[in-house]
Write an enzyme that holds these catalytic residues in place. Structure first.
Site, PDB file in Angstrom:
ATOM      1  N   VAL A  14       0.869  -1.170   0.000  1.00 54.43           N
ATOM      2  CA  VAL A  14       0.000   0.000   0.000  1.00 54.43           C
ATOM      3  C   VAL A  14       0.906   1.220   0.000  1.00 54.43           C
ATOM      4  CG1 VAL A  14      -2.028  -1.070   1.061  1.00 54.43           C
ATOM      5  CG2 VAL A  14      -0.249  -0.100   2.519  1.00 54.43           C
ATOM      6  N   SER A  15       0.358   2.379  -0.313  1.00 52.46           N
ATOM      7  CA  SER A  15       1.184   3.567  -0.496  1.00 52.46           C
ATOM      8  C   SER A  15       1.580   4.279   0.790  1.00 52.46           C
ATOM      9  CB  SER A  15       0.472   4.561  -1.416  1.00 52.46           C
ATOM     10  OG  SER A  15       0.287   3.974  -2.681  1.00 52.46           O
TER      11      SER A  15
END
Length: 183
Positions: free
Chosen positions: A12-13
């Site tokens: 995920v970012s």
């Protein structure tokens, strides 16, 4: 099915985002995770994953954009894995790469990789536009200052009076670096 291990890679970012929706129901022997942008391949979880993978292992990734956000990185990663005898399974796109020359699969990889890169470029462009508009409208960007003007004046007075930087920082509830920044 190959006799290698089933390995997962999840990304995920940001730390605030949740990885739980990725690779649901996929039985894995081991899973590696990153909570960082995929702007490049310099990610600890990815490096550990790549080091761990062996011949006949299968790398499971939720979607292409979780592995790479630009076409060159994506092609290099998948190509290197295939050269090492590792298969790559992208679940969202339902694509499996196992070293066999499948022209359609290669085309899909390139198209989906190009879309991921395009999406990243759009995000950066919107971000730049948003920052420019905010500045144009007089909005201050960044974190609010830790000390106001009156507090800065008081800090300078205390410094000139011989107080230690640590005591001054404690007095204002900031770290010493903030006091050094005032100097």
């Amino acid at each position: 099915m190959a006799s290698g291990k089933q390995i997962g890679y999840i990304r995920v970012s940001s730390i605030a985002q949740n990885t739980e929706r990725q690779l649901i129901g996929v039985e894995l022997d081991k899973c590696f995770e990153d909570k960082i942008s995929a702007k490049d391949t310099n990610r600890i979880g990815l490096k550990d994953c790549l080091d761990y993978l062996r011949d006949e292992d299968v790398l499971h990734v939720h979607s292409i954009d979780r592995l790479a956000r630009n076409l060159a990185d994506l092609q290099n990663l998948v190509g290197d894995l295939l050269d090492r005898g590792v298969s790559v399974h992208f679940h969202k796109e339902n694509l499996v790469f196992n070293g066999q020359d499948d022209a359609m699969a290669k085309l899909m990889l390139q198209m989906m990789g190009a879309f991921a890169e395009f999406e990243r470029n759009l995000i950066r462009e919107r971000q730049r536009e948003g920052i420019a508009n905010a500045k144009k409208n007089g909005k201050k960007l960044g974190r609010k200052a830790s000390l106001n003007k009156e507090q800065i004046t008081e800090v300078k007075y205390m410094l000139n009076s011989g107080f230690s930087k640590s005591k001054i920082a404690d007095r204002f509830g900031v770290n010493r670096q903030t006091i050094y920044n005032v100097i």
